[in-house]
Enzyme design. Structure first.
Site, PDB file in Angstrom:
ATOM      1  N   CYS A 172      -6.223  12.444   1.900  1.00 60.67           N
ATOM      2  CA  CYS A 172      -5.815  11.554   2.994  1.00 60.67           C
ATOM      3  C   CYS A 172      -6.973  11.281   3.936  1.00 60.67           C
ATOM      4  O   CYS A 172      -6.904  10.361   4.741  1.00 60.67           O
ATOM      5  CB  CYS A 172      -4.713  12.173   3.846  1.00 60.67           C
ATOM      6  SG  CYS A 172      -3.159  12.465   3.020  1.00 60.67           S
ATOM      7  N   LYS A 197      -2.995   8.047 -10.428  1.00 61.65           N
ATOM      8  CA  LYS A 197      -3.842   7.958 -11.606  1.00 61.65           C
ATOM      9  C   LYS A 197      -3.365   8.908 -12.690  1.00 61.65           C
ATOM     10  O   LYS A 197      -3.344   8.569 -13.863  1.00 61.65           O
ATOM     11  CB  LYS A 197      -5.274   8.307 -11.222  1.00 61.65           C
ATOM     12  CG  LYS A 197      -6.150   7.110 -11.018  1.00 61.65           C
ATOM     13  CD  LYS A 197      -7.574   7.582 -10.962  1.00 61.65           C
ATOM     14  CE  LYS A 197      -8.546   6.444 -10.854  1.00 61.65           C
ATOM     15  NZ  LYS A 197      -9.879   6.943 -10.517  1.00 61.65           N
ATOM     16  N   CYS A 205      -6.792  17.406   4.742  1.00 66.70           N
ATOM     17  CA  CYS A 205      -6.580  16.949   3.365  1.00 66.70           C
ATOM     18  C   CYS A 205      -7.638  15.884   3.058  1.00 66.70           C
ATOM     19  O   CYS A 205      -7.677  14.833   3.706  1.00 66.70           O
ATOM     20  CB  CYS A 205      -5.180  16.364   3.190  1.00 66.70           C
ATOM     21  SG  CYS A 205      -4.997  15.536   1.601  1.00 66.70           S
ATOM     22  N   CYS A 219      -0.229  19.229   0.896  1.00 62.88           N
ATOM     23  CA  CYS A 219      -0.064  17.864   1.390  1.00 62.88           C
ATOM     24  C   CYS A 219       0.997  17.183   0.525  1.00 62.88           C
ATOM     25  O   CYS A 219       0.853  17.137  -0.702  1.00 62.88           O
ATOM     26  CB  CYS A 219      -1.377  17.089   1.281  1.00 62.88           C
ATOM     27  SG  CYS A 219      -1.152  15.306   1.405  1.00 62.88           S
ATOM     28  N   HIS A 229      -3.181  -1.910  -2.607  1.00 64.60           N
ATOM     29  CA  HIS A 229      -4.179  -2.548  -1.736  1.00 64.60           C
ATOM     30  C   HIS A 229      -3.975  -4.062  -1.678  1.00 64.60           C
ATOM     31  O   HIS A 229      -4.105  -4.677  -0.630  1.00 64.60           O
ATOM     32  CB  HIS A 229      -5.602  -2.290  -2.257  1.00 64.60           C
ATOM     33  CG  HIS A 229      -5.935  -0.843  -2.414  1.00 64.60           C
ATOM     34  ND1 HIS A 229      -6.439  -0.314  -3.571  1.00 64.60           N
ATOM     35  CD2 HIS A 229      -5.808   0.195  -1.547  1.00 64.60           C
ATOM     36  CE1 HIS A 229      -6.623   0.989  -3.413  1.00 64.60           C
ATOM     37  NE2 HIS A 229      -6.243   1.316  -2.208  1.00 64.60           N
ATOM     38  N   HIS A 239      -5.955  -1.082  -6.453  1.00 61.60           N
ATOM     39  CA  HIS A 239      -4.674  -1.081  -7.165  1.00 61.60           C
ATOM     40  C   HIS A 239      -3.689  -1.999  -6.441  1.00 61.60           C
ATOM     41  O   HIS A 239      -4.023  -2.609  -5.427  1.00 61.60           O
ATOM     42  CB  HIS A 239      -4.135   0.335  -7.352  1.00 61.60           C
ATOM     43  CG  HIS A 239      -3.876   1.088  -6.077  1.00 61.60           C
ATOM     44  ND1 HIS A 239      -2.959   0.688  -5.148  1.00 61.60           N
ATOM     45  CD2 HIS A 239      -4.428   2.226  -5.596  1.00 61.60           C
ATOM     46  CE1 HIS A 239      -2.937   1.541  -4.147  1.00 61.60           C
ATOM     47  NE2 HIS A 239      -3.837   2.481  -4.379  1.00 61.60           N
ATOM     48  N   LYS A 279       5.829   7.641  -7.612  1.00 64.86           N
ATOM     49  CA  LYS A 279       4.643   7.447  -6.779  1.00 64.86           C
ATOM     50  C   LYS A 279       3.503   6.963  -7.677  1.00 64.86           C
ATOM     51  O   LYS A 279       3.345   7.463  -8.786  1.00 64.86           O
ATOM     52  CB  LYS A 279       4.271   8.780  -6.133  1.00 64.86           C
ATOM     53  CG  LYS A 279       3.052   8.708  -5.250  1.00 64.86           C
ATOM     54  CD  LYS A 279       2.702  10.103  -4.756  1.00 64.86           C
ATOM     55  CE  LYS A 279       1.361  10.200  -4.131  1.00 64.86           C
ATOM     56  NZ  LYS A 279       0.181   9.641  -4.725  1.00 64.86           N
TER      57      LYS A 279
HETATM   58  N1  MSP Z   1      -9.628   3.781   4.506  1.00 68.55           N
HETATM   59  C1  MSP Z   1      -8.361   4.021   5.079  1.00 68.55           C
HETATM   60  C2  MSP Z   1      -8.008   2.954   6.095  1.00 68.55           C
HETATM   61  C3  MSP Z   1      -8.985   2.778   7.201  1.00 68.55           C
HETATM   62  S1  MSP Z   1      -8.580   1.444   8.236  1.00 68.55           S
HETATM   63  C4  MSP Z   1      -9.567   1.629   9.578  1.00 68.55           C
HETATM   64  C5  MSP Z   1      -7.305   4.041   3.975  1.00 68.55           C
HETATM   65  N2  MSP Z   1      -7.631   3.440   2.809  1.00 68.55           N
HETATM   66  S2  MSP Z   1      -6.667   3.349   1.540  1.00 68.55           S
HETATM   67  O1  MSP Z   1      -7.486   2.811   0.483  1.00 68.55           O
HETATM   68  O2  MSP Z   1      -6.025   4.574   1.279  1.00 68.55           O
HETATM   69  O3  MSP Z   1      -5.616   2.252   1.877  1.00 68.55           O
HETATM   70  C6  MSP Z   1      -4.365   2.562   2.441  1.00 68.55           C
HETATM   71  C7  MSP Z   1      -3.581   1.288   2.595  1.00 68.55           C
HETATM   72  O4  MSP Z   1      -3.434   0.632   1.313  1.00 68.55           O
HETATM   73  C8  MSP Z   1      -2.154   1.447   3.081  1.00 68.55           C
HETATM   74  O5  MSP Z   1      -2.046   1.618   4.478  1.00 68.55           O
HETATM   75  C9  MSP Z   1      -1.575   0.134   2.607  1.00 68.55           C
HETATM   76  O6  MSP Z   1      -2.037  -0.905   3.406  1.00 68.55           O
HETATM   77  C10 MSP Z   1      -2.168   0.000   1.217  1.00 68.55           C
HETATM   78  N3  MSP Z   1      -1.375   0.696   0.207  1.00 68.55           N
HETATM   79  C11 MSP Z   1      -1.828   1.655  -0.635  1.00 68.55           C
HETATM   80  N4  MSP Z   1      -0.822   2.034  -1.464  1.00 68.55           N
HETATM   81  C12 MSP Z   1       0.305   1.368  -1.159  1.00 68.55           C
HETATM   82  C13 MSP Z   1       1.637   1.400  -1.637  1.00 68.55           C
HETATM   83  N5  MSP Z   1       2.011   2.172  -2.633  1.00 68.55           N
HETATM   84  N6  MSP Z   1       2.534   0.611  -1.014  1.00 68.55           N
HETATM   85  C14 MSP Z   1       2.185  -0.199   0.034  1.00 68.55           C
HETATM   86  N7  MSP Z   1       0.944  -0.242   0.504  1.00 68.55           N
HETATM   87  C15 MSP Z   1      -0.038   0.492  -0.077  1.00 68.55           C
HETATM   88  O7  MSP Z   1      -6.238   4.544   4.219  1.00 68.55           O
END
Ligand code: MSP
Length: 482
Positions: free
Chosen positions: A132, A299, A129, A146, A24, A21, A296
């Site tokens: 997370c 989905k 959780c 959470c 990422h 999304h 926020k």
């Molecule tokens: N798999 C773990 C990370 C492991 S790293 C050794 C994880 N994955 S995640 O798919 O949840 O990705 C989280 C990251 O995606 C956030 O830290 C950020 O970089 C990015 N983001 C996800 N949603 C976001 C927003 N709404 N806003 C900004 N960044 C976002 O955590």
């Protein structure tokens, strides 16, 4: 040849329990900009991104979808790779934690930690959780849930292997306080210091295989799978080891992420590195978290902005530009398709697009005459450079666009379409060259079109080197208004 400086930038590796999304791609675009900027500055760059494919969350999602975890992650990892390609992301490796090389390396490291007695067998009891994939303390929860996933964490009590995180508390505090391990922005550094001071407990690094089978087996006890984070962190190292450039690039110069994963990154990760006698990354930069239309992203709310359809509608450069310009890097913010459309039309089409199209079209008709480019004095190159060094990506864009405004005013005030002044047209073309070079890290496809059309190479030294062309053709439309 002189030994060139190196620059190693990473993004988090993303979970493969759902399609990519806009959150990422945000981090990955930012990392891409830093990578491209540093390449332009003449450094040897390595840029790593990838996917985090093990763990309970992926296992459960695959099961619900009636697929094996492997089938499931293969499909989602492809989606991430495709969307990054669409967005012109210039990563040097895409690491997947199900990659056999990665798995073997993680097992070696676990064995080392076990042999050094940093891992021991015990019992573990805590709230967890799954959304997370992180442990929660009572104080993290709001009404017992959470706050991010609005679910009640599960209480876990089971035999497990633990990592002696507590042993690293003082050392970590010292490294963070002295800035040897830099956490930016300052607000986040303070938060982490308070968090560490409140006490670091040993953490469970395994799950019973009968509960979570989708993980790397512990090399010293196959009844257990490795906790997904302890597996995932090592991507930052296996991703360069796989390409045989570990010596050259480790430690990472900057690791980008959002605040959702800073605690684990600023505690477990450096502790694991210290325990294995590896150098720590130089900087963790924590950017903001954004909402979509004030809510926020989720989905169930159906407001997940799909990057593929955004790129189809606006083009990859508009999406890249919008995300970086709309939110001050490091702060929380909001995004919406409406404001993307506005910036696409008002800034990319009306300001940049118009400038290039007016100037090239006039230059084609009247010709140009080489002269000293006085306009260029108004370009604040040093400031732009400083902004990038300070991770102020939005401010760098503001500064470049301030110069675009100056150029547009020049066309307007000098009434170039009437005077047809060839020297002034040269100044403008030469300025567009500088603009395109500086914008290349942000909007590479557009910059390359401009460079090809006018006839120069995208290199920093060419910003000040006078443009050497005699004839120019009118440029195609760079951004179609929506
Ligand atoms: N798999 C773990 C990370 C492991 S790293 C050794 C994880 N994955 S995640 O798919 O949840 O990705 C989280 C990251 O995606 C956030 O830290 C950020 O970089 C990015 N983001 C996800 N949603 C976001 C927003 N709404 N806003 C900004 N960044 C976002 O955590």
């Amino acid at each position: 040849m002189k030994n060139r400086k190196k620059f190693y930038v990473t993004t988090p590796i993303y979970y493969t329990n759902a399609s990519p999304h806009v959150g990422h791609i945000y981090t990955t675009i930012a990392a891409d900009i830093l990578a491209r900027w540093n390449r332009l500055s003449g450094k040897d760059v390595f840029f790593l991104t990838g996917t985090d494919e093990h763990g309970q969350k992926v296992q459960e999602t695959a099961e619900k979808a009636g697929k094996t975890p492997k089938q499931f992650v293969d499909k989602i990892a492809k989606e991430f790779q495709n969307v990054f390609k669409l967005l012109n992301i210039s990563n040097d490796n895409f690491i997947r934690t199900t990659n056999p090389f990665h798995e073997k390396e993680v097992q070696k490291i676990l064995q080392e930690l076990y042999d050094k007695k940093y891992i021991y067998k015990g019992f573990y009891e805590a709230y967890y959780c799954v959304g997370c994939e992180q442990y929660k303390t009572e104080s993290d929860l709001v009404d017992g849930k959470c706050p991010l996933h609005k679910t009640i964490p599960e209480l876990r009590k089971e035999e497990a292997y633990l990592f002696k995180l507590s042993a690293f508390q003082n050392k970590l505090l010292k490294l963070i306080k002295t800035g040897k391990y830099q956490i930016l922005p300052e607000l986040r550094r303070k938060e982490i210091i308070t968090f560490i001071k409140s006490g670091l407990k040993d953490i469970s690094i395994s799950r019973l295989k009968e509960k979570v089978f989708w993980g790397i087996p512990l090399p010293f006890d196959k009844k257990h799978s490795t906790f997904v984070w302890v597996d995932a962190f090592w991507n930052y190292i296996t991703g360069i080891k796989e390409k045989k450039v570990f010596k050259k690039f480790w430690p990472a110069d900057v690791q980008l992420m959002a605040k959702d994963i800073i605690r684990v990154h600023a505690t477990i990760w450096p502790a694991l590195l210290l325990a294995t006698e590896n150098k720590l990354p130089k900087t963790l930069f924590i950017h903001g978290y954004f909402t979509i239309n004030g809510e926020k992203m989720s989905k169930s709310l159906g407001n997940v902005m799909d990057p593929v359809s955004l790129v189809k509608r606006y083009g990859n450069d508009s999406v890249r530009y919008y995300l970086m310009r709309n939110i001050p890097f490091g702060q929380d913010g909001d995004v919406s398709e409406k404001s993307l459309e506005d910036r696409h039309n008002n800034e990319l089409a009306n300001k940049l697009g118009n400038l290039v199209s007016r100037v090239t079209s006039l230059a084609e008709k009247t010709g140009i005459e080489k002269t000293e480019n006085k306009l260029l004095k108004k370009l604040k190159f040093k400031e732009i450079e400083k902004h990038i060094e300070n991770y102020e990506l939005d401010k760098a864009l503001n500064e470049i666009f301030a110069f675009i405004d100056i150029c547009n005013e020049y066309v307007q005030n000098q009434k170039l379409w009437e005077t047809k002044n060839k020297k002034q047209l040269y100044e403008l073309l030469d300025s567009i060259k500088a603009i395109a070079i500086l914008l290349w890290p942000f909007i590479p496809e557009t910059s390359e079109k401009i460079a090809k059309n006018i006839g120069f190479d995208i290199r920093f030294e060419n910003i000040r080197k006078p443009l050497d062309v005699k004839r120019v053709k009118k440029s195609d439309i760079l951004f179609k208004k929506i």
